[in-house]
Design a protein around this motif. Structure first.
Motif, short mmCIF file in Angstrom:
data_model
loop_
_atom_site.label_atom_id
_atom_site.label_comp_id
_atom_site.label_asym_id
_atom_site.label_seq_id
_atom_site.Cartn_x
_atom_site.Cartn_y
_atom_site.Cartn_z
N LEU A 1 0.82 -1.21 0.00
CA LEU A 1 0.00 0.00 0.00
C LEU A 1 0.85 1.26 0.00
O LEU A 1 0.49 2.28 -0.60
CB LEU A 1 -0.93 -0.01 1.22
CG LEU A 1 -2.05 1.04 1.20
CD1 LEU A 1 -3.03 0.76 0.07
CD2 LEU A 1 -2.78 1.06 2.55
N LEU A 2 2.01 1.20 0.67
CA LEU A 2 2.90 2.36 0.69
C LEU A 2 3.39 2.76 -0.70
O LEU A 2 3.84 3.89 -0.89
CB LEU A 2 4.11 2.08 1.59
CG LEU A 2 3.85 2.03 3.10
CD1 LEU A 2 5.13 1.65 3.84
CD2 LEU A 2 3.31 3.37 3.59
N GLN A 3 3.29 1.85 -1.66
CA GLN A 3 3.73 2.20 -3.02
C GLN A 3 2.85 3.30 -3.61
O GLN A 3 3.30 4.02 -4.51
CB GLN A 3 3.73 0.96 -3.91
CG GLN A 3 4.62 -0.17 -3.42
CD GLN A 3 6.01 0.30 -3.03
OE1 GLN A 3 6.71 0.92 -3.83
NE2 GLN A 3 6.41 -0.01 -1.79
N LEU A 4 1.63 3.44 -3.12
CA LEU A 4 0.78 4.51 -3.61
C LEU A 4 1.35 5.87 -3.23
O LEU A 4 1.34 6.81 -4.04
CB LEU A 4 -0.64 4.37 -3.04
CG LEU A 4 -1.37 3.06 -3.36
CD1 LEU A 4 -2.77 3.09 -2.79
CD2 LEU A 4 -1.38 2.78 -4.84
N GLN A 5 1.87 5.99 -2.01
CA GLN A 5 2.55 7.23 -1.63
C GLN A 5 3.77 7.46 -2.51
O GLN A 5 4.05 8.60 -2.92
CB GLN A 5 2.97 7.17 -0.16
CG GLN A 5 1.84 7.26 0.83
CD GLN A 5 2.35 7.21 2.26
OE1 GLN A 5 3.35 6.56 2.55
NE2 GLN A 5 1.65 7.89 3.16
N ARG A 6 4.48 6.40 -2.77
CA ARG A 6 5.70 6.50 -3.59
C ARG A 6 5.36 6.97 -5.00
O ARG A 6 6.01 7.88 -5.53
CB ARG A 6 6.37 5.13 -3.62
CG ARG A 6 7.76 5.11 -4.19
CD ARG A 6 8.31 3.70 -4.09
NE ARG A 6 9.66 3.59 -4.62
CZ ARG A 6 10.29 2.44 -4.79
NH1 ARG A 6 9.68 1.30 -4.47
NH2 ARG A 6 11.51 2.41 -5.27
N VAL A 7 4.33 6.37 -5.60
CA VAL A 7 3.92 6.76 -6.94
C VAL A 7 3.42 8.21 -6.94
O VAL A 7 3.76 9.00 -7.83
CB VAL A 7 2.83 5.81 -7.47
CG1 VAL A 7 2.19 6.36 -8.74
CG2 VAL A 7 3.42 4.44 -7.74
N ALA A 8 2.62 8.56 -5.94
CA ALA A 8 2.12 9.93 -5.86
C ALA A 8 3.26 10.94 -5.73
O ALA A 8 3.23 12.02 -6.34
CB ALA A 8 1.15 10.07 -4.69
N GLY A 9 4.28 10.58 -4.95
CA GLY A 9 5.42 11.47 -4.80
C GLY A 9 6.19 11.64 -6.10
O GLY A 9 6.58 12.76 -6.46
N GLU A 10 6.41 10.55 -6.81
CA GLU A 10 7.11 10.64 -8.09
C GLU A 10 6.30 11.43 -9.11
O GLU A 10 6.85 12.22 -9.89
CB GLU A 10 7.41 9.24 -8.63
CG GLU A 10 8.40 8.43 -7.80
CD GLU A 10 9.81 8.98 -7.90
OE1 GLU A 10 10.09 9.78 -8.82
OE2 GLU A 10 10.65 8.62 -7.05
N SER A 11 5.00 11.23 -9.10
CA SER A 11 4.13 11.97 -10.00
C SER A 11 4.18 13.47 -9.70
O SER A 11 4.24 14.30 -10.61
CB SER A 11 2.69 11.47 -9.88
OG SER A 11 1.81 12.22 -10.69
N ALA A 12 4.19 13.81 -8.41
CA ALA A 12 4.26 15.23 -8.03
C ALA A 12 5.56 15.86 -8.48
O ALA A 12 5.59 17.01 -8.95
CB ALA A 12 4.09 15.36 -6.51
N LEU A 13 6.68 15.14 -8.33
CA LEU A 13 7.97 15.67 -8.79
C LEU A 13 7.96 15.87 -10.31
O LEU A 13 8.51 16.85 -10.82
CB LEU A 13 9.09 14.71 -8.39
CG LEU A 13 9.40 14.62 -6.89
CD1 LEU A 13 10.42 13.51 -6.64
CD2 LEU A 13 9.93 15.95 -6.37
#
Length: 466
Positions: free
Chosen positions: A126-138
């Motif tokens: 589930l933490l990968q969603l935060q990771r993907v969201a962070g990369e998308s934001a960058l």
């Protein structure tokens, strides 16, 4: 139901004749504990079976390829690999793809088919969603476009990050889309609410595109989204797009009431005609991503003189809160991508019924005012019909607004001004004159820069003339 294809088939469908340009990115190094972070019995065996069945090492394939004239990073999900679920190694691949996009300055195209996070890895998945969201934001902060093609099915966190979080969201017909997957919805849920067509109607998608049209559609979108930073053509002062030429046949009105009648005439050209005449081609974005759409607000990107211009155009109807929110979304996206904006003003005013109030009319108008005021890209506005109070002004550039001869702009409609002033209705025409709402009055008052003329020069003075 849309036909379910594998990750590489989806890539081939989007790249079309350029499918041979796809080059897979190196797989990031990373090892998992036996049976994953939870020690889920049988997990390694399930991964092995998925690999044998699909020929893939994970649920996502990442690489680069040319789509039309644009090179892009392409991310494609393999639903046959444990339901396209996201685990830690999936996150590694997605993070690597986003980093590659930023290093190369490339847009990201996500071809999504996923059931969500991988249960066998628990919270680590589930933490990968935060990771993907962070990369998308960058990637968003780097000014790079993100486009999603939503395939069948797309549910859970994959929809809530890669899908719904993209700048432009396309979907295949009949695709199952929703945060809730089919096995976790309420038992009485209407299954038709979880389709691409329902999500389009609810303002969550920009278009539903048939697979045979996908390659051409994505190619057009990428060309538009990456075409804003080119040098502006000659004559684009400060990079601002020029206002369109007038399309109507009337000259400036003799009286205020004549101006109102000309703007309200059913024969007067509307926004769609102006956009079609102005652009070589264009693509629309739709929906406010809050559950609403407004057919009376056209928003999107078009090509003019070799450069992309974003547009938000009122169509002569009372603008709904969803219309204002969609326009604000368009302007902020254009700003991030370095694309100048054209707005067309034409509304009797903001919708003011009970539903409009319940759905946030005031907040939506305020947000659009803020988006236009804060825009760091040039904004050009043309008043093409009715300019009804703040509901029209919210879409107008503060220092670069023009008017057509068959338009008017007023603090309030003459009929309403007459009523508020407790005048006899017979004095409405005189009130219209007092409001000084004609195009030439607006020039004299400093409200607009000038009155545009037809391209054949047959009606109206030129820009800058009174």
């Amino acid at each position: 139901m849309a036909e379910r294809r594998g990750a590489r088939e989806a890539i081939a469908a989007v790249l079309g004749s350029d499918a041979g340009t796809f080059t897979e990115l190196p797989v990031p190094e990373g090892r998992s504990a036996p049976d994953g972070p939870l020690g889920w019995e049988g997990y390694d065996a399930a991964l092995a079976r998925a690999a044998d069945r699909t020929g893939e090492g994970e649920s996502v394939v990442c690489g680069t390829g040319r789509i039309g004239a644009t090179e892009a990073v392409v991310v494609s999900f393999e639903f046959g690999f444990l339901g396209g679920s996201l685990g830690e190694r999936t996150g590694d691949r997605l993070a690597g793809a986003y980093r590659h996009a930023r290093e190369r300055g490339l847009p990201v195209v996500s071809l999504i088919a996923t059931g969500g996070s991988r249960m066998q890895e628990g919270m680590r998945a589930l933490l990968q969603l935060q990771r993907v969201a962070g990369e998308s934001a960058l990637t968003r902060a780097a000014g790079l476009a993100q486009l999603a093609v939503v395939r069948d099915p797309t549910t859970g966190g994959g929809w809530a990050t890669l899908g719904a979080g993209a700048d432009v969201v396309l979907a295949l017909p009949g695709a199952q889309i929703g945060f809730a997957g089919s096995r976790v919805r309420p038992t009485d849920a209407d299954p038709s609410a979880y389709t691409a067509e329902a999500q389009l109607a609810a303002g969550q998608l920009d278009a539903v595109v048939a697979e045979e049209e996908l390659a051409a559609t994505v190619a057009r979108w990428l060309a538009l989204l990456t075409g804003g930073r080119a040098e502006p053509p000659g004559g684009w002062a400060g990079g601002a797009p020029p206002p369109p030429a007038a399309l109507g046949s009337s000259g400036p009105a003799a009286t205020g009431w004549d101006a109102v009648l000309a703007a309200r005439s059913p024969e007067r050209p509307r926004a769609a005609a102006y956009l079609d005449a102005y652009f070589d081609h264009r693509e629309e974005i739709r929906g406010d991503r809050c559950g609403g759409t407004d057919p009376g607000m056209l928003c999107g990107f078009g090509r003019r003189e070799g450069r992309t211009v974003a547009y938000a155009a009122q169509c002569g109807t009372a603008t709904l809160p969803a219309g204002y929110r969609t326009a604000a979304r368009l302007i902020r996206l254009a700003e991030r991508l370095g694309i100048p904006v054209l707005t067309l003003v034409d509304t009797p005013g903001a919708a003011n019924d009970a539903r409009a109030e319940r759905t946030g009319a005031g907040a939506a108008i305020a947000d659009l005012f803020a988006a236009v005021a804060a825009a760091r890209v040039p904004v050009t506005t043309l008043l093409i019909g009715e300019g009804g109070s703040g509901g029209a002004l919210a879409l107008a550039a503060a220092d670069n607004t023009w008017a057509t001869p068959d338009s008017y702009f007023s603090v309030i409609a003459p009929e309403l001004a007459t009523a508020i002033l407790k005048r006899d209705p017979g004095r409405t025409r005189a009130t219209a004159d007092q409001l000084r709402l004609r195009p030439q009055d607006l020039v004299a008052l400093g409200v607009v820069r000038g009155i545009v003329q037809r391209s054949d020069g047959r009606s109206g003075p030129g820009p800058g003339d009174g």
